[in-house]
Design an enzyme around this catalytic site. Structure first.
Site, PDB file in Angstrom:
ATOM      1  N   GLU A   1       7.970  40.190  -6.552  1.00  0.00           N
ATOM      2  CA  GLU A   1       7.819  38.785  -6.188  1.00  0.00           C
ATOM      3  C   GLU A   1       6.680  38.084  -6.916  1.00  0.00           C
ATOM      4  O   GLU A   1       6.736  36.869  -7.105  1.00  0.00           O
ATOM      5  CB  GLU A   1       7.616  38.652  -4.668  1.00  0.00           C
TER       6      GLU A   1
ATOM      7  N   GLU B   1      14.978  33.414  -4.814  1.00  0.00           N
ATOM      8  CA  GLU B   1      13.745  33.835  -5.476  1.00  0.00           C
ATOM      9  C   GLU B   1      13.607  33.254  -6.882  1.00  0.00           C
ATOM     10  O   GLU B   1      12.494  33.187  -7.421  1.00  0.00           O
ATOM     11  CB  GLU B   1      13.671  35.362  -5.527  1.00  0.00           C
TER      12      GLU B   1
ATOM     13  N   ARG C   1      14.076  28.430   2.462  1.00  0.00           N
ATOM     14  CA  ARG C   1      14.581  29.184   3.608  1.00  0.00           C
ATOM     15  C   ARG C   1      15.683  28.368   4.274  1.00  0.00           C
ATOM     16  O   ARG C   1      15.414  27.338   4.908  1.00  0.00           O
ATOM     17  CB  ARG C   1      13.445  29.481   4.594  1.00  0.00           C
TER      18      ARG C   1
ATOM     19  N   GLU D   1       7.419  45.147  -3.509  1.00  0.00           N
ATOM     20  CA  GLU D   1       7.592  43.717  -3.281  1.00  0.00           C
ATOM     21  C   GLU D   1       6.556  42.894  -4.042  1.00  0.00           C
ATOM     22  O   GLU D   1       6.863  41.816  -4.556  1.00  0.00           O
ATOM     23  CB  GLU D   1       7.524  43.404  -1.783  1.00  0.00           C
TER      24      GLU D   1
ATOM     25  N   ALA E   1       6.478  39.135   0.431  1.00  0.00           N
ATOM     26  CA  ALA E   1       7.003  39.901   1.573  1.00  0.00           C
ATOM     27  C   ALA E   1       8.409  40.367   1.251  1.00  0.00           C
ATOM     28  O   ALA E   1       9.072  39.844   0.354  1.00  0.00           O
ATOM     29  CB  ALA E   1       7.008  39.045   2.841  1.00  0.00           C
TER      30      ALA E   1
END
Length: 215
Positions: free
Chosen positions: A102, A150, A69, A98, A81
């Site tokens: 993910e 990701e 992040r 998602e 998320a």
């Protein structure tokens, strides 16, 4: 039934304009009046809203994903998320999407845990947190190709004791991950004691505004 609940309220908004168009979110400036104060001016992030998923397996472990992040310069442990950024997509459909994108998973059991405002002093973001169980792994050829941050995902199924200790020690700092871990611990304790879990169905109405009409 307790009357301890947030109260939706729309003030008299006298001016509203986008003052900054961002790559993902816009900044909106609004002037509004309240019964207790008039002529208030506030800048806020017009957020699309989001969903998150607390995944619990048959061993009562929770799935955590580590992702970089940039605003906080850290790789954080989080739960799956994503944004409500697909036009007309319902939150439950977004959560299913998602989870597949993910974590390469589909879930057979879904419940709603919470609806939350993350930074209500400066953003319209709300997030719906789901509990998902009974998983099926998506075949390799059908998996979503992850890119950008990701692409660096790391995955970990953590026991509740390990996850709770990490929260208490300040080692897991993502607010939604913290909430997911605490909520899952509450649910599993209630189930073990044969008590009501107080979850909601996936079609339960959201009580919060997520700002999408003004995004």
């Amino acid at each position: 039934m307790s009357d301890l609940r947030d109260e939706a309220y729309t003030p008299d908004i006298t001016d509203s304009e986008v003052v900054y168009h961002g790559a993902v979110w816009n900044i909106r400036r609004e002037t509004f009046d309240l019964p207790e104060a008039t002529g208030l001016v506030r800048d806020m992030m017009s957020h699309t809203g989001a969903v998150a998923i607390a995944c619990v397996d048959e061993q009562e472990r929770i799935l955590l994903i580590q992702q970089y992040r940039h605003p906080v310069r850290a790789r954080l442990w989080e739960v799956p998320a994503g944004l409500l950024d697909v036009p007309d997509e319902e939150p439950f459909a977004a959560a299913q999407r998602e989870l597949a994108e993910e974590a390469d998973l589909r879930a057979a059991r879904w419940e709603v845990l919470t609806d939350s405002c993350l930074t209500p002093g400066g953003s319209s973001e709300t997030i719906r947190l789901y509990l998902a169980r009974d998983f099926e792994l998506i075949a390799d050829e059908d998996r979503h190709e992850r890119s950008e941050e990701e692409a660096g995902f790391k995955f970990r199924w953590a026991s509740l004791d390990e996850a709770l200790d990490a929260v208490s020690a300040g080692e897991i700092t993502n607010a939604i991950a913290q909430l997911a871990i605490l909520q899952v611990a509450r649910i599993l304790r209630a189930e073990a004691a044969g008590e009501p879990t107080r979850t909601r169905s996936v079609d339960a109405p959201r009580r919060l505004i997520d700002g999408r009409p003004q995004a």
